[in-house]
Design an enzyme around this catalytic site. Structure first.
Site, mmCIF file in Angstrom:
data_model
loop_
_atom_site.group_PDB
_atom_site.id
_atom_site.type_symbol
_atom_site.label_atom_id
_atom_site.label_comp_id
_atom_site.label_asym_id
_atom_site.label_seq_id
_atom_site.Cartn_x
_atom_site.Cartn_y
_atom_site.Cartn_z
ATOM 1 N N ARG A 181 -10.777 -16.886 -50.504
ATOM 2 C CA ARG A 181 -10.588 -16.181 -51.849
ATOM 3 C C ARG A 181 -10.087 -17.183 -52.636
ATOM 4 O O ARG A 181 -10.238 -17.538 -54.067
ATOM 5 C CB ARG A 181 -9.292 -15.440 -51.480
ATOM 6 N N ASP A 210 -16.431 -14.663 -47.114
ATOM 7 C CA ASP A 210 -15.380 -13.299 -47.945
ATOM 8 C C ASP A 210 -16.012 -12.820 -49.509
ATOM 9 O O ASP A 210 -17.102 -14.109 -49.694
ATOM 10 C CB ASP A 210 -14.334 -13.768 -47.925
ATOM 11 N N HIS A 285 -16.896 -8.180 -46.161
ATOM 12 C CA HIS A 285 -16.710 -9.020 -46.697
ATOM 13 C C HIS A 285 -17.425 -9.986 -46.618
ATOM 14 O O HIS A 285 -17.992 -11.489 -46.972
ATOM 15 C CB HIS A 285 -15.532 -9.701 -45.917
ATOM 16 N N ASP A 351 -14.243 -7.886 -39.689
ATOM 17 C CA ASP A 351 -13.257 -6.529 -39.861
ATOM 18 C C ASP A 351 -13.821 -5.583 -41.442
ATOM 19 O O ASP A 351 -14.697 -6.112 -42.047
ATOM 20 C CB ASP A 351 -11.776 -7.009 -40.105
ATOM 21 N N GLU A 352 -12.748 -5.006 -41.360
ATOM 22 C CA GLU A 352 -12.647 -3.940 -42.409
ATOM 23 C C GLU A 352 -13.996 -3.306 -43.318
ATOM 24 O O GLU A 352 -14.319 -3.824 -44.177
ATOM 25 C CB GLU A 352 -11.826 -4.420 -43.631
ATOM 26 N N TYR A 443 1.339 -13.181 -39.786
ATOM 27 C CA TYR A 443 0.641 -13.274 -41.396
ATOM 28 C C TYR A 443 1.573 -14.231 -41.954
ATOM 29 O O TYR A 443 2.589 -13.821 -42.677
ATOM 30 C CB TYR A 443 -0.010 -11.529 -41.260
ATOM 31 N N ASP A 445 0.383 -15.322 -44.950
ATOM 32 C CA ASP A 445 0.256 -14.770 -46.757
ATOM 33 C C ASP A 445 1.237 -13.792 -47.091
ATOM 34 O O ASP A 445 1.719 -13.400 -47.953
ATOM 35 C CB ASP A 445 -1.263 -14.611 -46.988
ATOM 36 N N GLU A 491 -5.563 -14.879 -50.512
ATOM 37 C CA GLU A 491 -5.651 -13.721 -52.183
ATOM 38 C C GLU A 491 -4.697 -14.644 -53.289
ATOM 39 O O GLU A 491 -4.910 -14.745 -53.754
ATOM 40 C CB GLU A 491 -5.640 -12.497 -51.845
HETATM 41 C C1 TNX Z 1 -7.061 -7.938 -43.450
HETATM 42 S S1 TNX Z 1 -7.177 -9.839 -41.200
HETATM 43 C C2 TNX Z 1 -7.939 -9.235 -43.792
HETATM 44 C C3 TNX Z 1 -7.793 -10.238 -45.171
HETATM 45 C C4 TNX Z 1 -7.117 -9.731 -45.509
HETATM 46 C C5 TNX Z 1 -5.853 -9.701 -45.104
HETATM 47 C C6 TNX Z 1 -4.605 -10.360 -45.794
HETATM 48 C C7 TNX Z 1 -8.665 -9.280 -41.495
HETATM 49 C C8 TNX Z 1 -9.183 -9.497 -40.458
HETATM 50 N N1 TNX Z 1 -8.503 -8.759 -42.331
HETATM 51 O O1 TNX Z 1 -9.310 -9.846 -45.574
HETATM 52 O O2 TNX Z 1 -6.706 -10.738 -46.574
HETATM 53 O O3 TNX Z 1 -5.814 -8.414 -44.900
HETATM 54 O O4 TNX Z 1 -3.583 -9.972 -45.227
#
Ligand code: TNX
Length: 636
Positions: A181, A210, A285, A351-352, A443, A445, A491
């Site tokens: 980021r 990412d 990502h 993730d995500e 975390y 951040d 970020e």
């Molecule tokens: C979730 S933790 C994410 C990251 C983000 C973060 C910000 C994770 C596996 N995925 O991509 O940067 O939250 O706190």
């Protein structure tokens, strides 16, 4: 922790220590971070000077590097380096480094025993890692300036006499840095690793890709670094505050590490007994990878690398599992990663992943039909299992974020639990290894102080919360929990000073959770030892946060009247809180907060709050409007 004085005594010493920054001892106390298993202070002092030598056995070449690193650390301040004498007997004024001929069963692979007498110092361990950690402890016993960036005009450096036995609670003591980021240079990454090693971390999890940037050279895939490593520059607030790239706008922000850089950083970390866990985040990502090679996504659109503007579910940042090209390119990437990093694990992210594009893609539909998969979660599971097989063929084990549980976990995968502890608990119950990195505890951040004075982010993760992190849940086999780690997502980290600020001192709390015995956890004691570290960070010019001294201002609703009231708290136990509602800046003559929620006087628009230690202001003053407080009832 077995100390030879009771806890209440250390608490009294702490309370009487009104200002921080007093170095390694306060009134005879020894301040170490993380707290060793056993510390037995002894009478007397050893003096380190330019006649002090390291004594290293003729067969123990593996201890030369840790000794050299110690020399490197003290050279600027002291103006000298210790000679290294190769012999087996220790003499007066020597520091002997010794590998046990017969393993010491108490201290394990990373532990050490450190003995300081007025005559000499001995560090014994089973392996060089233990000697390295013993030397880190020795540095902390010396005055803070010794590790600094300035020459100091003294010839003698005292070390209090002590006997220490020490070994870690967990074998996985990690910190993660996101260099995608925002990009951090090779020198900055090395400095991060160096600082980690002083607090006995042993894993550096490197988030190398990412949506906002690809950071590692891969031979044969030049667009990853000519396209994927660069994006348009943005300043402001990541997310909704950053504008998307404009037509023709040049990609001026970014950077990457060449394979030579990577090899040098791996070696730099190895010298400090830190293993680098590389992460390439797939299948989601992946916008930087897709910007470089657009054929890899389902839509195959040509997207720019994302600068932090909103794109999720709109731009297709997910690799297409039904496309063979995906696996061909991943094979090229991961086989080079496998060769560059000696770590037995590779982290594939996982993730995500927004799976909406998969659901509409013909190739994915065909693959799902062929494999009799009934939902897109199973398709992600297929992808992760295929990655596990690919990594196994390269001699590596797979780690993924807890989303890899969805749709069925790959048989030998290790899970990194980030959405709280739940994923980790589920994986451990299935017999998998787990690394705990819960967002609500580690975390880095997230806010460590009041959002009104911190860099905009979301959520809150206070120093005290980090210190209360317990990696082993009651309900699982503890041997499956390898350890834990703090994660610094970047970020909202536009420069390296901010990366340091967000890391320290919260990472000290994490280091203690992961290294020290659970039974020795003691919050006031931690604070006094943390304060002894601050002059060390000052000497090294490492930035750290003092947000933990701020007052915490909490809006609450009175249960009977439903009126807004204000609770005030501090993380640090020995602080007093003063406040005003009349728009003046409070001091220690203003009303003292005495524990009862405050009702808001008629007409008051703002509360101003400050903390004091004794008669000195210590925490940054926080001013909050009643309107802001009311909106915080809904969370940050
Ligand atoms: C979730 S933790 C994410 C990251 C983000 C973060 C910000 C994770 C596996 N995925 O991509 O940067 O939250 O706190």
């Amino acid at each position: 922790m077995k100390r030879n004085y009771p806890c209440i005594f250390s608490l009294l010493l702490f309370l009487s220590n009104s200002a921080f920054g007093q170095g390694q001892t306060t009134q005879g106390r020894i301040h170490l971070m993380p707290e060793p298993v056993q510390v037995q202070p002894q009478a007397g002092t050893f003096l380190l000077n330019n006649h002090t030598s390291f004594v290293i056995g003729p067969a123990e070449d593996s201890l030369l590097d840790p000794a050299r690193l110690f020399n490197q650390m003290i050279r600027t301040a002291t103006g000298f380096s210790l000679d290294m004498i190769r012999k087996s007997r220790v003499g007066k004024g020597d520091i002997q480094l010794l590998l046990n001929p017969v393993p010491d069963t108490v201290i394990g692979a990373e532990g050490y025993r450190l003995n300081v007498t007025p005559k000499n110092i001995t560090i014994r361990a089973n392996h060089p890692a233990g000697i390295f950690y013993g030397l880190q402890t020795l540095v902390q016993l010396l005055p803070p300036d010794i590790q600094g960036k300035l020459a100091v005009s003294t010839a003698k450096w005292p070390v209090p006499c002590v006997q220490i036995t020490d070994f870690p609670r967990f074998g996985w003591r990690g910190m993660m840095l996101d260099v995608s980021r925002h990009f951090f240079t090779k020198k900055e990454v090395e400095s991060y690793i160096d600082e980690m090693s002083k607090y006995k971390f042993n894993i550096f999890h490197w988030h190398l890709s990412d949506d906002q940037g690809w950071r590692i050279q891969i031979k044969g895939l030049p667009r990853l670094t000519s396209v994927g490593a660069w994006r348009v520059f943005r300043e402001g607030v990541f997310g909704n505050g950053f504008a998307p790239p404009q037509p023709g706008e040049p990609d001026t922000y970014g950077g990457f590490y060449t394979q030579k850089d990577i090899r040098e950083i791996v070696k730099y970390a190895q010298d400090r007994f830190i293993t680098i866990l590389p992460e390439i985040d797939v299948p989601a990502h992946s916008l930087a990878l897709i910007a470089s090679y657009p054929n890899l996504s389902c839509t195959q659109y040509s997207y720019p690398v994302n600068p932090g503007s909103p794109f999720y579910e709109v731009e297709d940042n997910v690799l297409c599992p039904g496309n063979d090209s995906t696996y061909i390119i991943l094979d090229t990437i991961f086989s080079q990663i496998a060769r560059l990093f000696p770590c037995p694990y590779i982290h594939i992210g996982g993730d995500e992943a927004y799976k909406g594009f998969w659901a509409k893609d013909l190739r994915d539909q065909k693959l799902m039909a062929k494999l009799h998969l009934t939902n897109v979660e199973q398709l992600q599971s297929y992808f992760v299992k295929r990655m596990a097989t690919m990594l196994a063929s390269m001699g590596k084990k797979l780690i993924g974020w807890d989303e890899i549980l969805e749709g069925g976990l790959a048989p030998s995968a290790t899970v990194m639990s980030w959405r709280g502890m739940a994923g980790g608990i589920a994986a451990a119950r299935m017999g998998h290894h787990v690394i705990m990195t819960p967002d609500n505890f580690v975390y880095l951040d997230l806010y460590q102080g009041d959002p009104s004075v911190e860099t905009p982010t979301y959520g809150r993760c206070l120093l005290k919360t980090c210190y209360s992190f317990e990696p082993v849940p009651d309900s699982v086999d503890p041997s499956l929990i390898l350890g834990g780690q703090g994660n610094l997502w970047s970020e909202a980290i536009p420069n390296f000073r901010q990366a340091e600020y967000m890391t320290w001192p919260r990472a000290m709390a994490i280091s203690e959770v992961l290294w020290s015995p659970k039974a020795s956890r003691n919050w006031p004691d931690f604070i006094s030892r943390m304060e002894a570290q601050f002059p060390r960070l000052d000497a090294e010019q490492v930035k750290y946060s003092l947000s933990e001294y701020q007052p915490i201002i909490l809006p609450v609703l009175d249960s009977l009247t439903a009126n807004l009231e204000i609770k005030l708290e501090t993380q640090i136990p020995d602080l007093k809180i003063y406040y005003t509602f009349d728009n003046t800046n409070p001091d220690n003559f203003s009303p003292l907060y005495e524990g009862q929620p405050l009702s808001i006087p008629n007409g008051a628009k703002q509360i101003r709050v400050v903390t004091y230690r004794g008669d000195k202001p210590i925490g940054q003053q926080i001013n909050l409007t009643v309107k802001e407080l009311r909106s915080r009832l809904r969370g940050y």
